[in-house]
Design a protein around this motif. Structure first.
Motif, PDB file in Angstrom:
ATOM      1  N   GLU A   1       4.539  19.587 -14.538  1.00  0.00           N
ATOM      2  CA  GLU A   1       3.954  19.462 -13.000  1.00  0.00           C
ATOM      3  C   GLU A   1       2.844  18.351 -13.283  1.00  0.00           C
ATOM      4  N   GLU A   2       1.934  18.634 -14.376  1.00  0.00           N
ATOM      5  CA  GLU A   2       0.641  17.849 -14.638  1.00  0.00           C
ATOM      6  C   GLU A   2       0.852  16.469 -14.499  1.00  0.00           C
ATOM      7  N   GLU A   3       2.002  16.084 -15.704  1.00  0.00           N
ATOM      8  CA  GLU A   3       2.294  14.930 -15.842  1.00  0.00           C
ATOM      9  C   GLU A   3       2.897  14.136 -14.639  1.00  0.00           C
ATOM     10  N   THR A   4       3.840  14.983 -13.900  1.00  0.00           N
ATOM     11  CA  THR A   4       4.496  14.161 -12.835  1.00  0.00           C
ATOM     12  C   THR A   4       3.447  14.157 -11.966  1.00  0.00           C
ATOM     13  N   ARG A   5       2.351  14.761 -11.650  1.00  0.00           N
ATOM     14  CA  ARG A   5       1.215  14.636 -10.526  1.00  0.00           C
ATOM     15  C   ARG A   5       0.520  13.263 -11.010  1.00  0.00           C
ATOM     16  N   ILE A   6       0.098  13.001 -12.202  1.00  0.00           N
ATOM     17  CA  ILE A   6      -0.439  11.674 -12.454  1.00  0.00           C
ATOM     18  C   ILE A   6       0.372  10.632 -12.117  1.00  0.00           C
ATOM     19  N   ASN A   7       1.663  10.826 -12.450  1.00  0.00           N
ATOM     20  CA  ASN A   7       2.710   9.762 -11.992  1.00  0.00           C
ATOM     21  C   ASN A   7       2.872   9.212 -10.639  1.00  0.00           C
ATOM     22  N   LYS A   8       2.841  10.401  -9.715  1.00  0.00           N
ATOM     23  CA  LYS A   8       2.676  10.294  -8.458  1.00  0.00           C
ATOM     24  C   LYS A   8       1.515   9.613  -8.014  1.00  0.00           C
ATOM     25  N   ALA A   9       0.204   9.909  -8.596  1.00  0.00           N
ATOM     26  CA  ALA A   9      -0.853   8.993  -8.214  1.00  0.00           C
ATOM     27  C   ALA A   9      -0.882   7.698  -8.460  1.00  0.00           C
ATOM     28  N   TYR A  10      -0.140   7.447  -9.791  1.00  0.00           N
ATOM     29  CA  TYR A  10       0.209   5.835 -10.074  1.00  0.00           C
ATOM     30  C   TYR A  10       1.041   5.255  -9.209  1.00  0.00           C
ATOM     31  N   TYR A  11       2.131   6.076  -8.586  1.00  0.00           N
ATOM     32  CA  TYR A  11       3.110   5.329  -7.749  1.00  0.00           C
ATOM     33  C   TYR A  11       2.459   5.031  -6.256  1.00  0.00           C
ATOM     34  N   LEU A  12       1.545   6.055  -6.078  1.00  0.00           N
ATOM     35  CA  LEU A  12       0.755   5.647  -4.637  1.00  0.00           C
ATOM     36  C   LEU A  12      -0.215   4.324  -4.770  1.00  0.00           C
ATOM     37  N   CYS A  13      -0.488   4.348  -5.998  1.00  0.00           N
ATOM     38  CA  CYS A  13      -1.535   3.018  -6.240  1.00  0.00           C
ATOM     39  C   CYS A  13      -0.640   1.801  -6.002  1.00  0.00           C
ATOM     40  N   ARG A  14       0.624   1.870  -6.533  1.00  0.00           N
ATOM     41  CA  ARG A  14       1.405   0.771  -6.294  1.00  0.00           C
ATOM     42  C   ARG A  14       1.695   0.606  -5.116  1.00  0.00           C
ATOM     43  N   MET A  15       1.814   1.293  -4.075  1.00  0.00           N
ATOM     44  CA  MET A  15       2.292   1.550  -2.892  1.00  0.00           C
ATOM     45  C   MET A  15       1.000   0.620  -1.892  1.00  0.00           C
ATOM     46  N   ALA A  16      -0.143   1.071  -2.689  1.00  0.00           N
ATOM     47  CA  ALA A  16      -1.558   0.580  -2.072  1.00  0.00           C
ATOM     48  C   ALA A  16      -1.500  -0.814  -2.163  1.00  0.00           C
ATOM     49  N   GLU A  17      -1.343  -1.253  -3.531  1.00  0.00           N
ATOM     50  CA  GLU A  17      -1.394  -2.670  -3.830  1.00  0.00           C
ATOM     51  C   GLU A  17      -0.486  -3.487  -3.104  1.00  0.00           C
ATOM     52  N   ALA A  18       0.797  -2.838  -2.593  1.00  0.00           N
ATOM     53  CA  ALA A  18       1.470  -3.767  -1.920  1.00  0.00           C
ATOM     54  C   ALA A  18       1.125  -3.688  -0.602  1.00  0.00           C
ATOM     55  N   CYS A  19       0.243  -3.025  -0.023  1.00  0.00           N
ATOM     56  CA  CYS A  19      -0.337  -3.085   1.219  1.00  0.00           C
ATOM     57  C   CYS A  19      -1.324  -4.288   1.316  1.00  0.00           C
ATOM     58  N   PHE A  20      -2.232  -3.993   0.432  1.00  0.00           N
ATOM     59  CA  PHE A  20      -3.292  -5.199   0.161  1.00  0.00           C
ATOM     60  C   PHE A  20      -2.793  -6.469  -0.016  1.00  0.00           C
ATOM     61  N   GLU A  21      -1.793  -6.732  -0.968  1.00  0.00           N
ATOM     62  CA  GLU A  21      -1.236  -8.007  -0.904  1.00  0.00           C
ATOM     63  C   GLU A  21      -0.833  -8.533   0.051  1.00  0.00           C
ATOM     64  N   LEU A  22      -0.115  -7.435   0.951  1.00  0.00           N
ATOM     65  CA  LEU A  22       0.600  -8.052   2.206  1.00  0.00           C
ATOM     66  C   LEU A  22      -0.520  -8.551   2.993  1.00  0.00           C
ATOM     67  N   ALA A  23      -1.730  -7.943   3.264  1.00  0.00           N
ATOM     68  CA  ALA A  23      -2.751  -8.274   4.028  1.00  0.00           C
ATOM     69  C   ALA A  23      -3.377  -9.565   3.612  1.00  0.00           C
ATOM     70  N   LEU A  24      -3.453  -9.883   2.322  1.00  0.00           N
ATOM     71  CA  LEU A  24      -4.103 -10.970   1.743  1.00  0.00           C
ATOM     72  C   LEU A  24      -3.230 -12.095   1.831  1.00  0.00           C
ATOM     73  N   GLY A  25      -1.845 -12.016   2.340  1.00  0.00           N
ATOM     74  CA  GLY A  25      -0.837 -13.058   2.119  1.00  0.00           C
ATOM     75  C   GLY A  25      -0.459 -13.440   0.691  1.00  0.00           C
ATOM     76  N   ARG A  26      -0.503 -12.520  -0.238  1.00  0.00           N
ATOM     77  CA  ARG A  26      -0.063 -12.787  -1.680  1.00  0.00           C
ATOM     78  C   ARG A  26       1.129 -12.316  -1.743  1.00  0.00           C
ATOM     79  N   ARG A  27       1.808 -11.846  -0.554  1.00  0.00           N
ATOM     80  CA  ARG A  27       3.398 -11.738  -0.625  1.00  0.00           C
ATOM     81  C   ARG A  27       3.817 -11.521   0.563  1.00  0.00           C
ATOM     82  N   GLU A  28       5.090 -11.643   0.674  1.00  0.00           N
ATOM     83  CA  GLU A  28       5.576 -11.701   2.275  1.00  0.00           C
ATOM     84  C   GLU A  28       6.207 -10.006   2.423  1.00  0.00           C
ATOM     85  N   ALA A  29       6.334  -9.757   3.664  1.00  0.00           N
ATOM     86  CA  ALA A  29       7.145  -8.413   3.914  1.00  0.00           C
ATOM     87  C   ALA A  29       8.586  -8.393   3.169  1.00  0.00           C
TER      88      ALA A  29
END
Lengths: 523, 287
Positions: free
Chosen positions: A314-342
């Motif tokens: 579970e410990e390892e899965t949890r940190i992976n979940k954190a990394y995954y959420l960070c990827r999702m956050a990055e996608a949000c910001f990139e969209l906000a900055l117009g670095r990528r399209e929807a």
């Protein structure tokens, strides 16, 4: 290419084996290991026996499951092989008995564990697809087929329930376990959202990361009402320091700026505080210990379930979940900055098809759960009345049978979908072929959904550009292209991960340890 | 509804058209607007607003409330207090659906009957009969001091017997939760007090099943059938175990056509000793 060559190629795509091949492959895979997977997942049936004092607990261990070929039980008690044509004419169901190994075990607390009874028992009947591996006519020559009254040109790929032929409609769903970034509006403002339909073993959970109008990130997932702060959640998952969070999201200076704003607003600084905070959200008004327990349970159970894997802690899965959420956050910001399209939801890379085998697996899972509940009840009753506990006397075989047959007969599938099974269109031969190769979008036909109905460039070679009904279903019901090839899901993800790891991908849970040591030895 | 073959008014002949039964002599319309018992022709694919339900399932004798029960359902839209309230209502409702201990026993008996019918693969018509029989035994007060399991098994046994699809007592006892003595006690009580319309068992009822178990072709089964008839005319069936007679006839028919079946195999299928089987065999070969 010569005209003749083209003709030959095109004819081979229209051969009998090819027309309903996607149904056969999917259903055979279900019979071969899908059914066993579901049983292995379930593992055992627990009972409430043993809750009282001076009573040892009782449970049932589930073992191997197998289906034989279709047969019919006559009223006089004799059982014989059933062929599709007989099922059609006599208005009966073309189904095969399913046997499962079960053992009732008692003990474990004071006494030693003791197996009371082990038997392979008939648990119900499984409708069999005409032409599949378990079908009685599979491998028959044309002459043999004619001998038993079967049409040699019939493509198969459907079921026979109470004499009527039912085909399971292939359904086109949004790909699970993928991050989809898109715009949304809330209170008139445009916001950015990253979505993931996380799916594991029939459980499906939608995780949303939203960048609201203040530029703060919020996450929502099942069992938590409303949304919680992104920073709180990743801290609860074990990503504690400001620096680590920022760098896990992105190195881009503008995104770092956005992240710092988020960190400034953060309510909690440590993992303990974050879990406490989460506990108050998921179990407010309860005792503190319970809140913590509940918070941990929610994280491990409802948040991004697809990242779990057998044999990974579970410990390892949890940190992976954190990394995954960070990827999702990055996608949000990139969209906000117009670095990528929807992301384009209609792009065929973002679609997955659910064919008959997948649908049957969903059905079998709920049917097995129902059977398990019934076995539990029967065991408790039998125990209360001081009866001997034997496998044969606690299994009611009609429970599973009804749960499997009824949805195929009516089309009302588990999860509230309707119209999943349809009466095979026998208007003419072409009608049958077209019906077997039809797929349906789950979108409601009463709403416009213009983009979803449009022909998308990625449908080239996969979906027929012209065959679609007129009227409300236009563009939502489609048909396979002639030369369409349907690729299948990976059976064993571990093999795939092993391969990726050997190619140099780091940080794959459960595999990284063993392989990093071997690769370093190789170097 | 059964249509009369003669006009109820003038006793004239009745002419059947597609939708009506009309008297050809006086013109009386005997029946019109018949119910179409065929399948629903409307298609409802995926339109949740127009659910395809007209009415519920038909009444059934195989449920303690005849299938007329109310259930409090679940809704994803309810939250918080309302959801908890409905969970409480559901619990209380579940407790209230079973009014008495007798009903509780009936449910238990019916579940056992359903299970047995399921394992033997007998149709739903017989299931309803067996349940009705169980209910009558309960109302007649036969269950006092006897077991529910026994009556459930006996109900199935009696229904099979009266419908000519007999299973042996041993077969029932092996699949039932009841023991053999419980089953016979219950069956005797039913037979005595409810006046079951059962005569001696015809050995022919066992033939298809035993022939299947011994994997004998239909030809031999047919021959065995003739042998049973021959024994009957000679008056050699009465007073014998019908199961043994059936196995004996199958064995004789098989040996006459050079089909390898051992006496012990045939006897095992019929749950009798080879000695019982031999008695029939000797009768047949002597004649």
């Amino acid at each position: 290419m010569l005209q003749e060559d083209k003709r030959e190629l095109s004819e081979s795509y229209f051969s009998k084996e090819r027309l309903a091949e996607h149904h056969f492959r999917s259903y055979n895979a279900f019979l071969e290991h899908g059914m066993q997977d579901v049983v292995t997942e379930k593992e055992r049936i627990e009972t409430d026996i043993g809750d009282k004092e001076d009573e040892e607990p009782v449970w049932v261990e589930l073992g191997d499951v197998r289906a034989v070929t279709p047969r019919v039980r006559e009223a006089d008690g004799s059982e014989e092989l059933l062929y599709p044509q007989e099922a059609r004419l006599r208005n009966i169901t073309y189904s095969a008995p399913v046997f499962m190994e079960m053992s009732i075990v008692r003990g474990g607390e004071e006494e030693e564990e003791r197996v009371l009874d082990t038997t392979e028992t008939k648990v119900g009947r499984m409708p069999i697809m005409v032409g599949s591996d378990k079908c009685n006519i599979s491998g028959f020559s044309d002459e043999e087929l004619i001998e038993i009254g079967e049409d040699p040109a019939d493509p198969g790929g459907y079921f026979i329930i109470n004499g009527s032929e039912r085909v399971l409609m292939t359904s086109e769903d949004l790909a699970p376990n993928k991050i989809l970034a898109e715009y949304d509006s809330k209170y008139g403002d445009e916001i950015q959202v990253a979505k993931t339909f996380s799916q594991r073993r029939g459980y499906r959970a939608l995780v949303l990361v939203e960048r609201n109008r203040e530029g703060l990130l919020e996450v929502s997932f099942p069992s938590v009402s409303g949304s919680i702060s992104f920073v709180t959640l990743v801290r609860a998952l074990g990503l504690e320091s400001d620096e680590e969070i920022v760098h896990r999201v992105s190195e881009d200076p503008e995104i770092v700026k956005f992240m710092l704003e988020n960190l400034e607003e953060a309510d909690v600084q440590t993992q303990e505080e974050a879990i406490e905070d989460l506990g108050q959200r998921v179990a407010s008004g309860q005792g503190k210990n319970y809140q913590l327990k509940r918070a941990n349970y929610v994280i491990d159970r409802y948040l991004l379930p697809h990242l779990h894997e057998d044999g990974v802690e579970e410990e390892e899965t949890r940190i992976n979940k954190a990394y995954y959420l960070c990827r999702m956050a990055e996608a949000c910001f990139e969209l906000a900055l117009g670095r990528r399209e929807a992301d384009d939801k209609d792009h065929y890379a973002n679609k997955r098809l659910k064919v008959s085998g997948d649908l049957m697996k969903d059905l079998f899972r709920t049917a097995l759960n129902k059977l398990a509940r019934d076995v539990k009840y029967q065991l408790e009753r039998a125990n209360m009345r001081n009866r001997e506990l034997t496998v044969n006397t606690v299994v009611r075989s009609d429970v599973l049978t009804e749960r499997l047959e009824h949805p195929i007969a009516t089309g009302n599938w588990v999860g509230g979908r309707s119209g999943v099974s349809q009466l095979v269109d026998r208007t003419d031969f072409m009608g049958v072929l077209s019906h077997l190769r039809r797929l349906r979008s789950p979108l409601s036909r009463s709403q416009p959904h213009f983009e979803a109905r449009d022909l998308h460039a990625t449908q080239w070679g996969r979906i027929c550009p012209s065959e679609t009904p007129e009227g409300p279903n236009c563009g939502l019901v489609k048909n396979f292209a002639q030369a369409m090839e349907l690729s299948q899901d990976v059976d064993d993800e571990r093999d795939l991960k092993q391969e990726l790891s050997s190619m140099g991908v780091e940080g794959i849970p459960g595999i990284s340890m063993e392989t990093t040591s071997t690769t370093s030895a190789d170097d | 509804m059964q249509h009369p073959h003669r006009c109820p008014e003038c006793d004239g002949t009745i002419r059947e058209t597609d939708t009506e039964h009309v008297c050809a002599d006086c013109g009386l319309v005997v029946t019109d607007a018949p119910i179409d018992h065929g399948p629903e022709w409307r298609t409802f694919s995926d339109d949740p607003d127009h659910a395809p339900e007209r009415t519920g399932a038909p009444l059934t004798r195989s449920r303690h409330d005849r299938g007329l029960s109310t259930e409090i359902g679940y809704s994803a839209r309810l939250t918080g207090r309302k959801r908890r309230k409905f969970a409480r209502l559901r619990r209380q409702h579940k407790r209230a659906t079973i009014p008495s201990k007798a009903d509780y026993n009936r449910i238990y008996g019916f579940t056992e009957i359903r299970r047995l019918i399921g394992t033997f693969g007998i149709g739903t018509g017989l299931r309803d009969q067996a349940c009705t029989l169980f209910a009558s035994a309960q109302t007649a007060g036969l269950l006092h001091g006897r077991t529910i399991e026994g009556f459930a098994a006996a109900g199935v046994y009696a229904t099979c017997r009266t419908n000519g699809v007999t299973r042996t007592l041993d077969e029932i006892a092996a699949a039932a939760r009841a023991t053999r003595p419980e089953l016979t006690t219950a069956y005797d009580a039913m037979n005595r007090d409810l006046g079951l319309p059962t005569g001696p068992i015809d050995p022919r009822e066992y033939l298809p099943r035993y022939a299947d178990a011994l994997s004998l072709p239909a030809r031999i089964e047919r021959q065995a059938r003739e042998l049973v008839a021959a024994l009957e005319t000679d008056g050699l069936v009465a007073g014998r175990n019908p199961s043994g007679v059936a196995a004996g006839c199958l064995y004789t028919a098989a040996t006459e056509t050079d089909h390898a079946v051992t006496q012990s195999a045939a006897a095992a299928v019929a749950d009798v000793t080879p000695v019982t089987l031999r008695a029939t065999y000797q009768n047949l070969t002597d004649a």
